[in-house]
Write a protein that holds these residues in place. Sequence first.
Motif, PDB file in Angstrom:
ATOM      1  N   ILE A  26       8.732   1.807  -3.352  1.00 54.15           N
ATOM      2  CA  ILE A  26       7.659   0.820  -3.484  1.00 54.15           C
ATOM      3  C   ILE A  26       6.456   1.455  -4.175  1.00 54.15           C
ATOM      4  O   ILE A  26       5.847   0.857  -5.059  1.00 54.15           O
ATOM      5  N   GLU A  27       6.121   2.690  -3.777  1.00 55.15           N
ATOM      6  CA  GLU A  27       4.942   3.374  -4.323  1.00 55.15           C
ATOM      7  C   GLU A  27       5.051   3.655  -5.811  1.00 55.15           C
ATOM      8  O   GLU A  27       4.034   3.854  -6.478  1.00 55.15           O
ATOM      9  N   ASP A  30       7.587  -5.699   2.824  1.00 53.59           N
ATOM     10  CA  ASP A  30       6.996  -4.755   1.871  1.00 53.59           C
ATOM     11  C   ASP A  30       7.749  -4.763   0.544  1.00 53.59           C
ATOM     12  O   ASP A  30       7.148  -4.745  -0.531  1.00 53.59           O
ATOM     13  N   ILE A  31       9.064  -4.774   0.618  1.00 56.32           N
ATOM     14  CA  ILE A  31       9.893  -4.775  -0.590  1.00 56.32           C
ATOM     15  C   ILE A  31       9.729  -6.080  -1.354  1.00 56.32           C
ATOM     16  O   ILE A  31       9.580  -6.083  -2.582  1.00 56.32           O
ATOM     17  N   GLN A  55      10.455   2.987   1.079  1.00 53.13           N
ATOM     18  CA  GLN A  55       8.993   3.010   1.091  1.00 53.13           C
ATOM     19  C   GLN A  55       8.467   3.813  -0.101  1.00 53.13           C
ATOM     20  O   GLN A  55       7.466   3.448  -0.712  1.00 53.13           O
ATOM     21  N   ALA A  65       6.528  -6.186  -3.152  1.00 52.81           N
ATOM     22  CA  ALA A  65       6.539  -5.312  -4.335  1.00 52.81           C
ATOM     23  C   ALA A  65       7.302  -5.954  -5.490  1.00 52.81           C
ATOM     24  O   ALA A  65       7.413  -5.363  -6.565  1.00 52.81           O
ATOM     25  N   ARG A  71       5.273   9.071   0.551  1.00 54.57           N
ATOM     26  CA  ARG A  71       4.611   8.058  -0.273  1.00 54.57           C
ATOM     27  C   ARG A  71       3.106   8.277  -0.382  1.00 54.57           C
ATOM     28  O   ARG A  71       2.433   7.590  -1.142  1.00 54.57           O
ATOM     29  N   LYS A 107      10.031  -3.973  -9.226  1.00 54.11           N
ATOM     30  CA  LYS A 107       9.916  -5.416  -9.441  1.00 54.11           C
ATOM     31  C   LYS A 107      11.186  -5.949 -10.097  1.00 54.11           C
ATOM     32  O   LYS A 107      11.681  -5.405 -11.073  1.00 54.11           O
ATOM     33  N   TRP A 163      15.100  -8.669  -1.575  1.00 61.32           N
ATOM     34  CA  TRP A 163      15.678  -7.980  -0.418  1.00 61.32           C
ATOM     35  C   TRP A 163      16.928  -8.709   0.048  1.00 61.32           C
ATOM     36  O   TRP A 163      16.922  -9.932   0.233  1.00 61.32           O
TER      37      TRP A 163
END
Length: 194
Positions: free
Chosen positions: A119-120, A138-139, A116, A142, A89, A125, A146
């Motif tokens: 996400i980058e 984190d998810i 991960q 973004a 990432r 979305k 989840w």
Amino acid sequence: MTTPSLTGKKIAIITENGFEEIELTSPKKALEEAGATVHIISTHQTVKAWDADHWSIELPVDADITQVSSDDYDALLIPGGVINPDKMRMQKPFISFTQEFLEAGKPVAAICHGPQLLIETGLIKGKEMTSYPSLKTDITNAGAYWLDKEVVTDNGLITSRSPEDLPAFNKKIIEEFAEGIHLTRNSLAPSDVN
């Protein structure tokens, strides 16, 4: 029910050093047994696996990520491991390659910490996903939803939590990769619809 055939399909597995061994070797074997041609793609000539708590096998790389395009492949697999996705990432070639698959609606699968990298891309979305539990925040941040399930599929995006989920993950990636392009990948999320 018979396993769908992947004969004639080319699958890309992108990885750095430090992938969780079973999260690459198990899906790769399942895909090959279903008839797919599978290439390991990296920036190295060989990649070294991590196995639970130690370094393990080294695998040859089939192609340099800077020399290939998503046009060369039908689907993408991202193995996890704590080290591997964190390294990928931070490198533009891995991010761009993954974005190309998502934008084209081609199937993309990621397990454990693999999301991960997703996400980058900035392209998750509104998607339903799962991952290793430590990535939940984190998810969610973004913009994805989840879920705590062994495998979650959202319009050709397949995710799983951990090596324990590999049987379900392998079965689902074969099904989704056999289906091919999912044209509505970039449709509006439920919350975006009035």
